[in-house]
Write an enzyme that holds these catalytic residues in place. Structure first.
Site, mmCIF file in Angstrom:
data_model
loop_
_atom_site.group_PDB
_atom_site.id
_atom_site.type_symbol
_atom_site.label_atom_id
_atom_site.label_comp_id
_atom_site.label_asym_id
_atom_site.label_seq_id
_atom_site.Cartn_x
_atom_site.Cartn_y
_atom_site.Cartn_z
ATOM 1 C CG HIS A 170 -1.969 1.091 1.134
ATOM 2 N ND1 HIS A 170 -2.936 1.112 0.160
ATOM 3 C CD2 HIS A 170 -2.194 2.199 1.882
ATOM 4 C CE1 HIS A 170 -3.713 2.166 0.325
ATOM 5 N NE2 HIS A 170 -3.285 2.857 1.352
ATOM 6 C CG HIS A 206 -1.554 6.817 -0.951
ATOM 7 N ND1 HIS A 206 -2.608 6.450 -1.751
ATOM 8 C CD2 HIS A 206 -1.849 6.378 0.295
ATOM 9 C CE1 HIS A 206 -3.510 5.812 -1.010
ATOM 10 N NE2 HIS A 206 -3.071 5.745 0.229
ATOM 11 N NE ARG A 242 -9.353 14.649 3.871
ATOM 12 C CZ ARG A 242 -10.646 14.472 3.590
ATOM 13 N NH1 ARG A 242 -11.065 13.320 3.112
ATOM 14 N NH2 ARG A 242 -11.521 15.421 3.813
ATOM 15 C CG HIS A 245 -10.268 6.924 -1.603
ATOM 16 N ND1 HIS A 245 -10.818 7.276 -0.394
ATOM 17 C CD2 HIS A 245 -8.979 7.325 -1.556
ATOM 18 C CE1 HIS A 245 -9.896 7.883 0.330
ATOM 19 N NE2 HIS A 245 -8.773 7.924 -0.348
ATOM 20 N NE ARG A 274 -13.182 9.585 3.944
ATOM 21 C CZ ARG A 274 -12.052 8.895 4.140
ATOM 22 N NH1 ARG A 274 -12.038 7.874 4.981
ATOM 23 N NH2 ARG A 274 -10.936 9.232 3.505
ATOM 24 C CG HIS A 330 -8.004 3.762 1.864
ATOM 25 N ND1 HIS A 330 -7.967 4.751 0.915
ATOM 26 C CD2 HIS A 330 -6.712 3.477 2.136
ATOM 27 C CE1 HIS A 330 -6.707 5.054 0.612
ATOM 28 N NE2 HIS A 330 -5.920 4.293 1.342
ATOM 29 C CD GLU A 356 -6.669 5.646 6.980
ATOM 30 O OE1 GLU A 356 -7.344 5.810 5.936
ATOM 31 O OE2 GLU A 356 -5.490 6.031 7.088
ATOM 32 C CG HIS A 386 -5.689 1.752 6.869
ATOM 33 N ND1 HIS A 386 -4.384 1.948 7.241
ATOM 34 C CD2 HIS A 386 -5.929 2.578 5.817
ATOM 35 C CE1 HIS A 386 -3.859 2.881 6.453
ATOM 36 N NE2 HIS A 386 -4.762 3.276 5.579
ATOM 37 C CG ASP A 431 -1.152 4.611 4.007
ATOM 38 O OD1 ASP A 431 -1.398 5.202 2.940
ATOM 39 O OD2 ASP A 431 -1.933 4.635 4.976
#
Ligand SMILES: [Zn+2]
Length: 453
Positions: free
Chosen positions: A69, A71, A92, A215, A218, A242, A245, A279, A330
Protein backbone atom coordinates in the site's frame (compact mmCIF):
# COMPACT_ATOMS: atom_id res chain seq x y z
CA UNK A 1 18.96 -13.23 -19.18
CA UNK A 2 21.79 -15.70 -18.68
CA UNK A 3 22.04 -18.13 -15.80
CA UNK A 4 23.08 -16.42 -12.59
CA UNK A 5 24.23 -18.15 -9.45
CA UNK A 6 24.37 -16.76 -5.95
CA UNK A 7 25.71 -18.39 -2.82
CA UNK A 8 23.77 -17.09 0.16
CA UNK A 9 25.46 -17.30 3.54
CA UNK A 10 21.93 -17.61 4.95
CA UNK A 11 18.67 -17.81 2.99
CA UNK A 12 15.14 -17.93 4.33
CA UNK A 13 13.36 -20.62 2.33
CA UNK A 14 9.57 -21.10 2.20
CA UNK A 15 7.93 -22.99 5.04
CA UNK A 16 11.09 -22.87 7.15
CA UNK A 17 10.77 -21.44 10.64
CA UNK A 18 14.30 -20.05 10.41
CA UNK A 19 16.93 -19.35 7.72
CA UNK A 20 19.13 -22.06 6.22
CA UNK A 21 22.94 -21.63 5.94
CA UNK A 22 24.88 -21.93 2.66
CA UNK A 23 22.23 -22.02 -0.03
CA UNK A 24 23.12 -22.06 -3.72
CA UNK A 25 20.47 -20.15 -5.67
CA UNK A 26 20.29 -20.19 -9.47
CA UNK A 27 18.11 -18.17 -11.81
CA UNK A 28 17.60 -17.81 -15.52
CA UNK A 29 15.30 -15.46 -17.42
CA UNK A 30 14.16 -13.89 -14.17
CA UNK A 31 13.06 -17.10 -12.42
CA UNK A 32 14.67 -19.39 -9.91
CA UNK A 33 15.82 -22.62 -11.57
CA UNK A 34 17.47 -24.30 -8.58
CA UNK A 35 17.65 -23.73 -4.82
CA UNK A 36 20.15 -26.03 -3.15
CA UNK A 37 21.07 -26.04 0.54
CA UNK A 38 24.69 -27.21 0.45
CA UNK A 39 24.45 -28.96 3.79
CA UNK A 40 22.41 -31.65 2.07
CA UNK A 41 25.56 -32.82 0.37
CA UNK A 42 26.91 -32.92 -3.15
CA UNK A 43 24.67 -32.51 -6.16
CA UNK A 44 25.25 -31.58 -9.81
CA UNK A 45 24.75 -27.97 -8.73
CA UNK A 46 27.50 -27.88 -6.19
CA UNK A 47 30.70 -28.68 -8.07
CA UNK A 48 33.80 -26.65 -7.25
CA UNK A 49 33.56 -24.61 -10.46
CA UNK A 50 29.93 -23.81 -9.86
CA UNK A 51 30.64 -22.54 -6.37
CA UNK A 52 33.66 -20.57 -7.55
CA UNK A 53 31.61 -18.54 -10.00
CA UNK A 54 28.62 -17.96 -7.74
CA UNK A 55 28.12 -14.41 -6.49
CA UNK A 56 28.60 -14.43 -2.73
CA UNK A 57 25.77 -12.95 -0.65
CA UNK A 58 27.05 -12.44 2.89
CA UNK A 59 24.29 -11.88 5.43
CA UNK A 60 20.69 -13.08 5.30
CA UNK A 61 18.96 -13.37 1.95
CA UNK A 62 15.19 -12.98 1.95
CA UNK A 63 12.60 -13.15 -0.81
CA UNK A 64 11.57 -9.79 -2.27
CA UNK A 65 9.56 -7.58 0.05
CA UNK A 66 6.16 -6.34 -1.11
CA UNK A 67 4.95 -2.87 -0.18
CA UNK A 68 1.26 -3.52 -0.65
CA UNK A 69 0.00 0.00 0.00
CA UNK A 70 1.63 3.18 -1.31
CA UNK A 71 0.61 6.68 -2.26
CA UNK A 72 3.88 7.76 -3.88
CA UNK A 73 3.37 11.50 -3.55
CA UNK A 74 2.92 11.29 0.22
CA UNK A 75 6.70 10.89 0.37
CA UNK A 76 6.88 14.68 -0.07
CA UNK A 77 5.12 15.12 3.29
CA UNK A 78 7.70 13.32 5.41
CA UNK A 79 8.89 15.47 8.28
CA UNK A 80 6.48 18.26 7.40
CA UNK A 81 3.35 17.07 9.16
CA UNK A 82 4.52 15.17 12.20
CA UNK A 83 5.26 17.82 14.80
CA UNK A 84 1.94 19.53 15.32
CA UNK A 85 -1.36 18.65 16.86
CA UNK A 86 -4.32 17.36 14.91
CA UNK A 87 -5.36 14.04 13.42
CA UNK A 88 -5.84 12.26 10.12
CA UNK A 89 -8.15 15.00 8.88
CA UNK A 90 -5.75 17.90 9.54
CA UNK A 91 -2.91 15.86 8.01
CA UNK A 92 -5.12 15.36 4.96
CA UNK A 93 -5.32 19.13 4.34
CA UNK A 94 -1.52 19.29 4.02
CA UNK A 95 -1.55 16.23 1.77
CA UNK A 96 -4.09 17.90 -0.54
CA UNK A 97 -1.80 20.91 -0.84
CA UNK A 98 0.95 18.75 -2.37
CA UNK A 99 -1.55 16.79 -4.48
CA UNK A 100 -2.71 20.07 -5.98
CA UNK A 101 0.72 20.89 -7.39
CA UNK A 102 1.72 17.69 -9.17
CA UNK A 103 1.65 17.10 -12.92
CA UNK A 104 2.74 14.02 -14.87
CA UNK A 105 6.36 15.19 -15.14
CA UNK A 106 6.83 16.18 -11.52
CA UNK A 107 4.96 13.07 -10.40
CA UNK A 108 7.29 10.87 -12.47
CA UNK A 109 10.31 12.48 -10.83
CA UNK A 110 8.89 12.20 -7.30
CA UNK A 111 7.63 8.64 -7.72
CA UNK A 112 10.88 7.49 -9.36
CA UNK A 113 12.81 8.73 -6.32
CA UNK A 114 10.24 7.34 -3.85
CA UNK A 115 10.25 3.93 -5.53
CA UNK A 116 14.04 3.92 -5.65
CA UNK A 117 14.03 4.53 -1.89
CA UNK A 118 11.74 1.51 -1.63
CA UNK A 119 14.15 -0.55 -3.74
CA UNK A 120 16.97 0.44 -1.38
CA UNK A 121 14.86 -0.84 1.50
CA UNK A 122 14.32 -4.24 -0.16
CA UNK A 123 10.93 -3.63 -1.77
CA UNK A 124 10.70 -5.46 -5.10
CA UNK A 125 7.03 -4.73 -5.79
CA UNK A 126 4.78 -1.82 -4.86
CA UNK A 127 1.00 -1.57 -4.78
CA UNK A 128 0.30 2.00 -5.81
CA UNK A 129 -3.15 3.08 -4.66
CA UNK A 130 -3.61 5.76 -7.29
CA UNK A 131 -6.28 8.43 -7.15
CA UNK A 132 -4.52 11.57 -8.43
CA UNK A 133 -5.81 11.13 -11.96
CA UNK A 134 -6.73 14.47 -13.52
CA UNK A 135 -5.51 18.03 -14.00
CA UNK A 136 -5.76 20.68 -11.28
CA UNK A 137 -9.28 21.75 -12.29
CA UNK A 138 -10.50 18.17 -12.48
CA UNK A 139 -10.35 17.97 -16.27
CA UNK A 140 -8.64 14.91 -17.73
CA UNK A 141 -5.20 15.28 -19.28
CA UNK A 142 -5.01 14.68 -23.05
CA UNK A 143 -4.05 11.15 -22.09
CA UNK A 144 -6.56 10.56 -19.26
CA UNK A 145 -4.15 8.01 -17.78
CA UNK A 146 -1.07 10.25 -17.93
CA UNK A 147 -0.60 10.22 -14.16
CA UNK A 148 -0.93 6.42 -13.96
CA UNK A 149 1.51 6.03 -16.85
CA UNK A 150 3.97 8.26 -14.97
CA UNK A 151 3.78 5.94 -11.95
CA UNK A 152 4.30 2.83 -14.07
CA UNK A 153 7.30 4.46 -15.75
CA UNK A 154 8.64 5.57 -12.35
CA UNK A 155 8.60 1.97 -11.13
CA UNK A 156 10.41 0.82 -14.29
CA UNK A 157 13.12 3.44 -13.78
CA UNK A 158 13.47 2.50 -10.12
CA UNK A 159 13.78 -1.19 -11.08
CA UNK A 160 10.78 -2.57 -9.18
CA UNK A 161 7.44 -4.11 -10.15
CA UNK A 162 4.20 -2.19 -9.68
CA UNK A 163 0.53 -3.01 -9.41
CA UNK A 164 -1.29 0.19 -10.29
CA UNK A 165 -4.43 0.07 -8.17
CA UNK A 166 -6.48 2.70 -9.96
CA UNK A 167 -8.87 4.14 -7.40
CA UNK A 168 -12.44 5.16 -8.04
CA UNK A 169 -13.04 8.35 -6.05
CA UNK A 170 -16.35 10.10 -6.64
CA UNK A 171 -17.66 11.78 -3.50
CA UNK A 172 -16.31 13.64 -0.49
CA UNK A 173 -18.37 11.88 2.17
CA UNK A 174 -20.49 8.84 2.88
CA UNK A 175 -23.50 11.13 2.49
CA UNK A 176 -22.44 11.82 -1.11
CA UNK A 177 -21.17 15.39 -0.90
CA UNK A 178 -19.50 16.45 -4.16
CA UNK A 179 -15.73 16.64 -4.53
CA UNK A 180 -14.32 20.10 -3.92
CA UNK A 181 -10.96 21.81 -4.32
CA UNK A 182 -8.05 19.43 -4.89
CA UNK A 183 -10.38 16.45 -4.62
CA UNK A 184 -11.72 17.29 -8.08
CA UNK A 185 -8.48 15.87 -9.48
CA UNK A 186 -9.46 12.48 -8.10
CA UNK A 187 -12.91 12.14 -9.63
CA UNK A 188 -14.16 10.51 -12.84
CA UNK A 189 -17.80 11.56 -12.34
CA UNK A 190 -19.22 8.08 -11.90
CA UNK A 191 -18.02 4.50 -11.72
CA UNK A 192 -18.82 3.72 -15.36
CA UNK A 193 -16.59 6.56 -16.52
CA UNK A 194 -13.93 5.37 -14.09
CA UNK A 195 -14.16 1.91 -15.71
CA UNK A 196 -13.97 3.41 -19.21
CA UNK A 197 -10.80 5.27 -18.33
CA UNK A 198 -9.17 2.28 -16.66
CA UNK A 199 -10.17 0.02 -19.55
CA UNK A 200 -8.21 2.28 -21.85
CA UNK A 201 -5.01 1.99 -19.85
CA UNK A 202 -2.40 -0.49 -20.96
CA UNK A 203 0.59 -0.19 -18.65
CA UNK A 204 3.86 -0.28 -20.54
CA UNK A 205 6.21 -3.04 -19.43
CA UNK A 206 6.17 -6.55 -18.03
CA UNK A 207 6.92 -5.07 -14.60
CA UNK A 208 3.40 -3.65 -14.27
CA UNK A 209 -0.05 -5.03 -13.50
CA UNK A 210 -3.35 -3.24 -13.55
CA UNK A 211 -5.56 -3.39 -10.48
CA UNK A 212 -8.55 -1.52 -9.09
CA UNK A 213 -9.38 0.30 -5.91
CA UNK A 214 -12.42 1.68 -4.18
CA UNK A 215 -10.96 4.65 -2.38
CA UNK A 216 -13.32 4.09 0.58
CA UNK A 217 -17.02 4.03 1.39
CA UNK A 218 -16.66 7.80 1.75
CA UNK A 219 -15.66 8.16 -1.87
CA UNK A 220 -17.80 5.65 -3.81
CA UNK A 221 -21.60 5.71 -3.42
CA UNK A 222 -23.13 2.41 -2.35
CA UNK A 223 -24.98 1.93 -5.64
CA UNK A 224 -21.71 2.20 -7.61
CA UNK A 225 -19.55 -0.14 -5.54
CA UNK A 226 -20.55 -3.16 -7.61
CA UNK A 227 -19.44 -1.46 -10.84
CA UNK A 228 -15.88 -1.17 -9.57
CA UNK A 229 -15.88 -4.64 -8.04
CA UNK A 230 -17.35 -6.11 -11.23
CA UNK A 231 -14.63 -4.55 -13.36
CA UNK A 232 -11.92 -6.03 -11.13
CA UNK A 233 -13.62 -9.42 -11.05
CA UNK A 234 -13.95 -9.60 -14.84
CA UNK A 235 -10.31 -8.60 -15.28
CA UNK A 236 -9.10 -11.04 -12.62
CA UNK A 237 -7.42 -7.97 -11.11
CA UNK A 238 -6.73 -7.29 -7.45
CA UNK A 239 -9.14 -4.85 -5.78
CA UNK A 240 -8.09 -2.79 -2.77
CA UNK A 241 -10.19 -0.57 -0.53
CA UNK A 242 -9.41 1.70 2.44
CA UNK A 243 -11.62 0.30 5.19
CA UNK A 244 -12.49 1.52 8.68
CA UNK A 245 -9.35 3.62 8.99
CA UNK A 246 -11.09 5.94 11.45
CA UNK A 247 -14.11 5.52 13.74
CA UNK A 248 -15.64 8.56 11.99
CA UNK A 249 -15.95 6.54 8.78
CA UNK A 250 -17.74 3.76 10.65
CA UNK A 251 -20.09 6.24 12.33
CA UNK A 252 -20.96 7.97 9.06
CA UNK A 253 -21.57 4.67 7.30
CA UNK A 254 -23.86 3.46 10.09
CA UNK A 255 -25.79 6.75 9.97
CA UNK A 256 -26.26 6.73 6.21
CA UNK A 257 -26.47 3.01 5.43
CA UNK A 258 -27.34 1.41 8.76
CA UNK A 259 -24.31 -0.87 8.65
CA UNK A 260 -20.55 -0.87 9.00
CA UNK A 261 -18.31 -0.22 5.97
CA UNK A 262 -17.43 -3.93 5.87
CA UNK A 263 -21.12 -4.84 6.08
CA UNK A 264 -21.87 -2.47 3.22
CA UNK A 265 -19.11 -3.94 1.04
CA UNK A 266 -20.37 -7.45 1.77
CA UNK A 267 -23.96 -6.47 0.91
CA UNK A 268 -22.83 -5.03 -2.40
CA UNK A 269 -20.81 -8.07 -3.42
CA UNK A 270 -17.44 -6.36 -3.14
CA UNK A 271 -15.62 -8.78 -0.83
CA UNK A 272 -13.75 -11.77 -2.23
CA UNK A 273 -10.40 -13.57 -2.32
CA UNK A 274 -8.77 -11.04 -4.69
CA UNK A 275 -9.78 -8.16 -2.44
CA UNK A 276 -7.58 -6.47 0.15
CA UNK A 277 -8.94 -4.18 2.84
CA UNK A 278 -6.37 -1.55 3.74
CA UNK A 279 -6.06 -0.69 7.46
CA UNK A 280 -9.24 -2.27 8.88
CA UNK A 281 -8.16 -0.60 12.11
CA UNK A 282 -11.63 -0.38 13.64
CA UNK A 283 -13.61 -3.47 12.61
CA UNK A 284 -16.32 -5.17 14.66
CA UNK A 285 -16.08 -8.89 15.32
CA UNK A 286 -18.85 -9.35 12.74
CA UNK A 287 -16.71 -7.41 10.24
CA UNK A 288 -13.80 -9.77 10.84
CA UNK A 289 -16.08 -12.77 10.34
CA UNK A 290 -17.25 -11.30 7.01
CA UNK A 291 -13.69 -10.66 5.82
CA UNK A 292 -12.70 -14.20 6.77
CA UNK A 293 -15.79 -15.73 5.18
CA UNK A 294 -14.98 -14.03 1.87
CA UNK A 295 -11.25 -14.81 2.21
CA UNK A 296 -10.53 -11.09 1.92
CA UNK A 297 -7.08 -9.98 3.02
CA UNK A 298 -6.03 -7.04 5.16
CA UNK A 299 -3.07 -4.75 4.49
CA UNK A 300 -1.81 -3.29 7.75
CA UNK A 301 0.15 -0.01 7.67
CA UNK A 302 1.36 0.26 11.27
CA UNK A 303 3.80 3.16 10.94
CA UNK A 304 1.17 5.29 9.20
CA UNK A 305 -1.56 4.30 11.63
CA UNK A 306 0.84 5.26 14.41
CA UNK A 307 1.79 8.55 12.77
CA UNK A 308 -1.80 9.61 12.11
CA UNK A 309 -3.05 8.54 15.55
CA UNK A 310 -5.54 6.20 13.89
CA UNK A 311 -5.28 3.30 16.32
CA UNK A 312 -4.11 -0.34 16.30
CA UNK A 313 -5.76 -2.91 14.05
CA UNK A 314 -6.59 -6.28 15.69
CA UNK A 315 -3.91 -8.18 13.79
CA UNK A 316 -3.95 -11.32 15.95
CA UNK A 317 -7.74 -11.63 15.77
CA UNK A 318 -7.48 -11.24 12.00
CA UNK A 319 -4.82 -13.93 11.71
CA UNK A 320 -6.82 -16.24 14.00
CA UNK A 321 -9.80 -15.80 11.69
CA UNK A 322 -7.63 -16.87 8.76
CA UNK A 323 -7.42 -13.42 7.15
CA UNK A 324 -4.20 -13.07 5.10
CA UNK A 325 -2.11 -10.12 6.35
CA UNK A 326 0.09 -7.96 4.16
CA UNK A 327 1.99 -4.73 4.87
CA UNK A 328 2.23 -1.25 3.39
CA UNK A 329 4.09 1.96 4.10
CA UNK A 330 1.08 4.02 2.91
CA UNK A 331 1.99 7.63 3.79
CA UNK A 332 5.74 6.92 3.67
CA UNK A 333 6.44 8.63 6.97
CA UNK A 334 8.69 5.56 7.16
CA UNK A 335 9.70 3.27 4.27
CA UNK A 336 10.92 0.20 6.09
CA UNK A 337 9.11 -3.13 5.80
CA UNK A 338 11.10 -4.50 8.76
CA UNK A 339 9.63 -1.77 10.93
CA UNK A 340 6.11 -2.42 9.58
CA UNK A 341 6.50 -6.17 10.20
CA UNK A 342 7.73 -5.96 13.78
CA UNK A 343 5.11 -3.32 14.56
CA UNK A 344 2.44 -5.95 13.92
CA UNK A 345 3.84 -7.89 16.85
CA UNK A 346 4.88 -4.95 19.02
CA UNK A 347 1.55 -3.13 18.71
CA UNK A 348 -0.21 -6.31 19.89
CA UNK A 349 2.11 -6.31 22.89
CA UNK A 350 1.16 -2.74 23.76
CA UNK A 351 -2.50 -3.57 23.49
CA UNK A 352 -2.41 -6.84 25.44
CA UNK A 353 0.65 -6.32 27.68
CA UNK A 354 1.76 -9.78 26.60
CA UNK A 355 4.49 -10.89 24.18
CA UNK A 356 4.75 -13.53 21.49
CA UNK A 357 1.73 -13.12 19.19
CA UNK A 358 3.44 -13.68 15.81
CA UNK A 359 6.37 -15.89 14.86
CA UNK A 360 9.26 -14.42 12.89
CA UNK A 361 8.19 -16.58 9.93
CA UNK A 362 4.67 -15.12 10.07
CA UNK A 363 6.08 -11.59 9.98
CA UNK A 364 8.31 -12.58 7.05
CA UNK A 365 5.30 -13.95 5.16
CA UNK A 366 3.33 -10.74 5.70
CA UNK A 367 6.26 -8.74 4.30
CA UNK A 368 6.83 -11.05 1.35
CA UNK A 369 4.61 -13.75 -0.15
CA UNK A 370 1.26 -12.53 1.17
CA UNK A 371 1.95 -8.99 0.01
CA UNK A 372 2.89 -10.11 -3.49
CA UNK A 373 -0.27 -12.24 -3.69
CA UNK A 374 -2.39 -9.27 -2.58
CA UNK A 375 -0.95 -7.36 -5.53
CA UNK A 376 -1.73 -10.09 -8.04
CA UNK A 377 1.78 -11.56 -8.27
CA UNK A 378 1.12 -15.14 -7.16
CA UNK A 379 4.56 -16.23 -8.38
CA UNK A 380 6.69 -13.95 -6.18
CA UNK A 381 7.80 -13.71 -2.58
CA UNK A 382 9.37 -17.16 -2.13
CA UNK A 383 12.88 -18.38 -2.84
CA UNK A 384 11.76 -21.51 -4.67
CA UNK A 385 12.13 -23.05 -8.12
CA UNK A 386 9.84 -21.44 -10.68
CA UNK A 387 9.23 -18.27 -8.67
CA UNK A 388 10.30 -14.79 -9.74
CA UNK A 389 13.96 -14.29 -8.93
CA UNK A 390 13.73 -11.57 -6.27
CA UNK A 391 16.43 -11.55 -3.59
CA UNK A 392 16.94 -9.13 -0.72
CA UNK A 393 20.13 -9.52 1.27
CA UNK A 394 20.36 -7.98 4.73
CA UNK A 395 23.73 -7.36 6.34
CA UNK A 396 24.40 -9.23 9.55
CA UNK A 397 27.47 -7.12 10.34
CA UNK A 398 25.95 -3.66 10.69
CA UNK A 399 25.78 -1.85 14.05
CA UNK A 400 22.14 -2.95 14.29
CA UNK A 401 22.52 -6.55 13.20
CA UNK A 402 25.97 -7.63 14.41
CA UNK A 403 25.57 -10.64 16.67
CA UNK A 404 21.89 -11.03 15.79
CA UNK A 405 20.90 -14.59 14.86
CA UNK A 406 19.45 -14.66 11.32
CA UNK A 407 15.98 -15.57 12.59
CA UNK A 408 15.99 -12.37 14.64
CA UNK A 409 16.37 -10.04 11.67
CA UNK A 410 12.75 -8.87 11.61
CA UNK A 411 13.21 -7.65 15.18
CA UNK A 412 16.58 -5.98 14.65
CA UNK A 413 17.24 -4.86 11.08
CA UNK A 414 16.16 -1.65 9.42
CA UNK A 415 15.88 -0.69 5.77
CA UNK A 416 19.43 0.71 6.04
CA UNK A 417 20.77 -2.82 6.48
CA UNK A 418 19.60 -3.94 3.04
CA UNK A 419 22.74 -4.49 1.00
CA UNK A 420 21.79 -6.28 -2.25
CA UNK A 421 18.48 -6.32 -4.11
CA UNK A 422 17.67 -8.41 -7.16
CA UNK A 423 14.31 -7.99 -8.94
CA UNK A 424 13.25 -10.54 -11.56
CA UNK A 425 16.87 -11.68 -11.81
CA UNK A 426 18.25 -8.14 -12.31
CA UNK A 427 20.44 -6.46 -9.72
CA UNK A 428 18.92 -3.13 -8.65
CA UNK A 429 20.86 -2.41 -5.44
CA UNK A 430 24.50 -3.33 -4.89
CA UNK A 431 26.44 -2.75 -1.68
CA UNK A 432 23.62 -0.61 -0.34
CA UNK A 433 23.51 1.72 -3.37
CA UNK A 434 20.84 1.98 -6.02
CA UNK A 435 22.52 1.29 -9.36
CA UNK A 436 20.68 3.92 -11.42
CA UNK A 437 19.11 6.49 -9.07
CA UNK A 438 20.92 8.83 -6.67
CA UNK A 439 18.10 8.46 -4.17
CA UNK A 440 18.78 11.31 -1.69
CA UNK A 441 19.61 13.82 -4.44
CA UNK A 442 16.56 12.94 -6.52
CA UNK A 443 14.22 12.85 -3.53
CA UNK A 444 15.32 16.27 -2.41
CA UNK A 445 15.00 17.79 -5.89
CA UNK A 446 11.59 16.25 -6.51
CA UNK A 447 10.24 17.32 -3.13
CA UNK A 448 11.53 20.88 -3.42
CA UNK A 449 9.88 21.05 -6.84
CA UNK A 450 6.43 20.30 -5.40
CA UNK A 451 6.65 21.91 -1.97
CA UNK A 452 8.72 24.96 -2.86
CA UNK A 453 11.08 24.37 0.06
ZN1 LIG B 1 -3.81 4.78 1.92
Amino acid sequence: MPLTRWLAEQAWLPDHAAPTPDVLIEAEDGRFTAVTPLARGASPHTGVEVLAEAVRLPGLTLPGLANAHSHAFHRALRGRTHGGRGDFWSWRDVMYDVAGRLDPDSYLALARAAYAEMALSGVTCVGEFHYLHHGPDGHPYDDPNAMGAALVEAAAQAGIRITLLDACYLTASVAGEPLAGTQRRFGDGDALRWADRVDGFRPAGAHALRGAAIHSVRAVPADQLATVAGWAYRQGAPLHVHLSEQPAENDACRTVHGRTPTGLLADRGVLGPDVTAVHATHPTSADLALLAEHRTGVCLCPTTERDLADGIGPARLMADAGIPLSLGSDSHAVVDLFEEARAVELDERLRTRRRGHFTAAALRDAATVTGHAALGWADAGRIAVGERADLVTVRLDSPRTAGVPPVGVFFAATAADVDQVVVDGRQVVRDGRHLTVDVPVELRAAIVAVTGA
